[in-house]
Write an enzyme that holds these catalytic residues in place. Structure first.
Site, PDB file in Angstrom:
ATOM      1  N   GLU D  38      -7.011  -1.313 -10.857  1.00 52.86           N
ATOM      2  CA  GLU D  38      -6.643  -2.695 -10.542  1.00 52.86           C
ATOM      3  C   GLU D  38      -7.888  -3.502 -10.205  1.00 52.86           C
ATOM      4  OE1 GLU D  38      -3.288  -3.207 -10.843  1.00 52.86           O
ATOM      5  OE2 GLU D  38      -3.204  -1.069 -11.305  1.00 52.86           O
ATOM      6  N   LYS D 169       1.813  13.649   3.505  1.00 47.21           N
ATOM      7  CA  LYS D 169       2.095  12.820   2.317  1.00 47.21           C
ATOM      8  C   LYS D 169       3.544  12.368   2.268  1.00 47.21           C
ATOM      9  CE  LYS D 169      -1.417  15.615   0.096  1.00 47.21           C
ATOM     10  NZ  LYS D 169      -1.686  16.798  -0.715  1.00 47.21           N
ATOM     11  N   ASP D 245      -8.012  13.735  -0.935  1.00 45.63           N
ATOM     12  CA  ASP D 245      -6.683  13.992  -1.483  1.00 45.63           C
ATOM     13  C   ASP D 245      -5.925  12.675  -1.387  1.00 45.63           C
ATOM     14  OD1 ASP D 245      -4.196  14.812  -2.238  1.00 45.63           O
ATOM     15  OD2 ASP D 245      -4.225  16.640  -1.029  1.00 45.63           O
ATOM     16  N   HIS D 340      -5.766 -13.626  -9.894  1.00 46.63           N
ATOM     17  CA  HIS D 340      -5.487 -12.465 -10.733  1.00 46.63           C
ATOM     18  C   HIS D 340      -5.737 -12.779 -12.205  1.00 46.63           C
ATOM     19  CE1 HIS D 340      -3.459  -8.949  -8.726  1.00 46.63           C
ATOM     20  NE2 HIS D 340      -3.686  -9.736  -7.711  1.00 46.63           N
TER      21      HIS D 340
END
Lengths: 348, 348, 348, 348
Positions: D38, D169, D245, D340
């Site tokens: 992105e 997670k 991670d 953007h």
């Protein structure tokens, strides 16, 4: 402000049971009171109570922990200042404990947790409070602690006597994780034949329904530390009947039902980590409350806290009775509504 | 099962106020009843009520939505089977609506939501239920709907009349997002001088405390769709006084207080998306409840639902009164405990 | 602002499988790519993939729903003004749909949800976005919608193009309840002998562990709409390998594993309601991404959305493979660490 | 299992900044790397970094706490047995610490939390792990601890090396409350003129948007211990660039932005309680990772843990840069999409 017409709401109350209970707090049988506008609750809990009487050991109740908490909120210039003060405060835990000891004969500071968010410092004081549920005791202790801290650490500024990290009567996760109130587990092992005959169900059906409805269904609903069918109903009835601050059913109802098939029989348990109850204190001055507590055996001459622990255990056993009964009913299509209608017709 | 000693719990009740309310449901002033063991609640709500009387428009109450829900649970062989059946069921919404219409004169099916998890299908039926809170109405309707669906889609099997995606009396997110009960917003704009004189605080202090305590503090506690100081207290008191199923304070208390400084004055609002109340139905048969509802103006001859909406709006206004008063008190060090102690001494 | 040294992070990638998939989107076998720094993930997913090949039907994947959302935030004077505007906006849904249609060839407005809190109005626009995951498409559409609404309802004021009721890359409940991304269920029925031989476990052990760890353990941790062992690992690997916005694993990983013993065999399922993936759009311009998507069969000439749905289904099947393998491993004491150590030694 | 075509995903990476940081871990300026598909993330973070350079002290970063956890799961006959074993285990904390010390030179057991649900006992071991994020270190230590406990308390039976009360997670509350990873607060005080000139906004607008969007909007979405605009984006970019991670962005992104107007200037802070990062260990063997860590000054010869703490602080400062920039942009209608589009056009 004008107020008028001092009066009362006469909430219907029944004594149900007896419930047979064993465990690390009490052994014995006991009728339990439920005050509620919802009549079907009485026979539902009553059916579960009967199950506990059909088994020699009845419901095993284990009190895991007890404490009451209040979080206060300070403002600092920045997180660095807050952290430095926090470290110093933690190093003076013995002084904090002395401050608490001056606030009440029964209050004892047993732990302290903190959160820092930006320049805000939240301190969560955790106390044992004897036989009281402890709302006022922790507030008074916290006020003394804030006074002490604000004098000694002037870099901290008063923001609030309650920072909502307590948390009281709110759907949060902190109470289950750090503890608030009595943490009680109740368990019942019911022979297959008893399940089939008296609950018209099977251990397999009840265990499966528990996973699908209480665990997965609640998860899908976005549940928070909660997985049960209707703890809130039993808690409300028991709390109103015994003079508790019944708004604490908000967190009290955040508990987990766990059921499994064990050697063909049914293992059924309710874990209630946030039972905020007391046998003395606010709401207990009323005569009928005193009578109910006495009848429950919770006004005996015991070491501080023992009466409240008995009360918590009886409350948790009552929850199991109602939970088991409703879960069994829901395994059968049409049973729930039929029994509701029957009861309501009978009542009119 | 043995039960005995049918009796009642006489919960102390006071009428507080009056509260001045305007909005899309009602206009006017009204005393409100609170039944509670916690006496400091009465003057606290009373102080907020007084604030509403000092401002011409009083509390603006907006009813956003109303509906009641029940989720049922089916088992299928797999998710594909469940999805196919779901699509067909959705295409027969009109038939479902006919089934619901046969179950009650007041029940109307207005929406349907579904969740599929593995081979499990949860359907959440959403109904309007007239002046009743609707617990029994949606259960009866759901039973009829399950019968209908199970006959027509035999690839679905009965699992439970309640799948906990409803969800009733539980700390979940679904009710706030999809709606359950009345969704009411109450707002009050209070001149700075009124805040300073009567609440001994400032708009800035109250707005700041709200952000730090109700929003950030609750977040840190792991709160779920909740950000307030003590909605549960007012809800319990109002629910007990008006014959509601008070266990619904569990989700009822999941609401958000939003306060801002607006042109130097205080904008203070309470958003209560899950107010489950009714002016008829279960718990309402008792004489004192009927009298209280009548006194609240909620037993008038109006279109179905209008009495219940008035009740919800008065309840939400009562919540604002108590919330505003406590928030103001907590901006001042020492005020909370002092007022508690004074009240309790006065009571003894 | 100074930036320098345009470069890349070469995340190790392996193709694992093939995975056998059937369902309402695709049928067939397919290797799947995983880019990750965590090597043990590859053999773990590979073992699950092998299970899918040992069963004639493989993994059954069912796409339940698809949509993308953006919530915008308006300010009004009060909730009453916000509600009136909302009702009018809802009555003009067809105009909103026309506005969206002008913003993109593929964007289609399919639903609208609202929240009112105090004087704030949140509108959640829900769109289908063809083969794109749709982040930019919904933002552009929302911008046009805001322009349109602000002109037509001047009583609403701009507050934000994103009000966090969307919600993007956040641990919330709204996406699972209202839908965001592809909602996919994957299921595998594995014969007992296969479980015993290849996974060194039993259906009973895996089903029991799932209840105790993924459902109850996650609940105790204060989990939100999540009950699984490690969806996030597989999602990250698959997303990085296929050019997705991998920060969407935050909500993507909120899914539920459901396992049961079915006639002695293992029923194992993963429900992933928030898979935000696309086969075109941002991140897809890179050559290696295009090659990977092509190899996955997701660059074919199909109706809009079909390639993205295939991608979602393959992703969800990959998640099941890794989840099944780890769950089986954890039923055996010592297996997890032993396999990790072996793999890491082999790698060095 | 077949795998093939070992390869890598070349995720575009840029170094952005420099960011100016002060606090209890480090002082200085530092470019920071972000690997992402992105592109708009780079200039967005770059703009925030520039803000930190315009202020003498830059971003103040305070490391509050650090630890890594793993929860194991035992089965007992009932809660009473589990509680008795728990009390004994707690009384032998020193023995547990010895066991952990044998598992790694850097692992040190600093705390232990427990949960009992029905007959299940969850133990959450909390360790410091030197410069490693510690996933494997806590798993290995937990395995040794389970061996030790199972031998000494045979009334406990192995259920799982991970009981999901860790939690890793997953969107849960436990990590923020008990701690997991580095807990870092970053703060920036920005003069009004700087906000106006460089961010085209005002302190009032940014503070107000933060309350309405990040706090209230996220609450409405059913957020869990999270209130921010897009932490996940910066975390993903930083984690991929430094060999972390990256699936740990799930809990890493659960943080709270707090902004206030302070004497007319902007106080802006990000609280990130769950930053799971390390400067050694898994994923760090790759040359480019080592080079990036070295360039960040995180491969110096310091006491164990110091390099990882520096890394965490730089990561958290990067998050603030991106958060501030996006929040400012969203206060202006049309700015987000315009930037953007401009960036994406420039890139093609």
């Amino acid at each position: 402000m004008s107020t008028e017409l001092l009066d009362h709401a006469p909430v219907p109350l029944k004594w149900v049971g007896p419930v047979r209970v064993t465990g690390n707090v009490m052994e014995g049988e006991q009728l339990v009171p439920l005050a509620t506008y919802e009549q079907p609750l009485w026979p539902s809990v009553g059916r579960g109570a009967k199950m506990s009487m059909l088994v020699p050991d009845g419901i095993k109740a284990t009190l895991i922990d007890e404490r009451m908490s209040r979080s206060v909120l300070f403002e600092a210039d920045d997180a660095g200042v807050a952290l430095k003060a926090l470290h110093e405060i933690q190093a003076h835990m013995h002084l904090l404990q002395e401050v608490v000891a001056t606030s009440s004969r029964f209050a004892r500071l047993i732990d302290l947790h903190a959160q820092i968010a930006g320049n805000l410092l939240f301190l969560r004081f955790e106390l044992t409070t004897g036989d009281a549920s402890g709302h006022n005791m922790v507030t008074l202790a916290s006020e003394r602690l804030m006074d002490f801290i604000l004098r000694r650490w002037p870099e901290l500024r008063y923001e609030s006597i309650s920072g909502n990290f307590c948390s009281d009567k709110k759907a949060t996760a902190v109470n289950g994780i750090l503890g608030r109130g009595k943490n009680v587990v109740t368990e019942l092992v019911l022979p297959r034949r008893t399940v089939e005959r008296w609950l018209r169900s099977t251990p397999e059906k009840i265990a499966q329904l528990n996973v699908r409805k209480n665990l997965i269904g609640t998860m899908l609903a976005g549940g928070l530390r909660t997985g049960n069918a209707h703890y809130a109903n039993m808690l409300l009835g028991f709390f109103l009947a015994t003079g508790q601050d019944a708004a604490n059913i908000v967190e009290g109802s955040q508990g987990i039902t766990h059921a499994e098939v064990r050697d063909g029989d049914l293992y059924f348990s309710c874990t209630l980590p946030n039972l905020i109850v007391g046998s003395v204190g606010n709401g207990k001055g009323l005569d009928f409350i005193e009578a109910n507590l006495a009848r429950l055996g919770c006004k005996e001459d015991r070491e501080p806290g023992a009466n409240a622990r008995r009360l918590a255990v009886l409350c948790a056993a009552t929850v199991l009775c109602g939970e088991l009964s409703l879960m069994a009913a829901q395994t059968n299509q049409g049973e729930l509504m039929a029994s509701h209608l029957k009861l309501e017709r009978a009542a009119n």
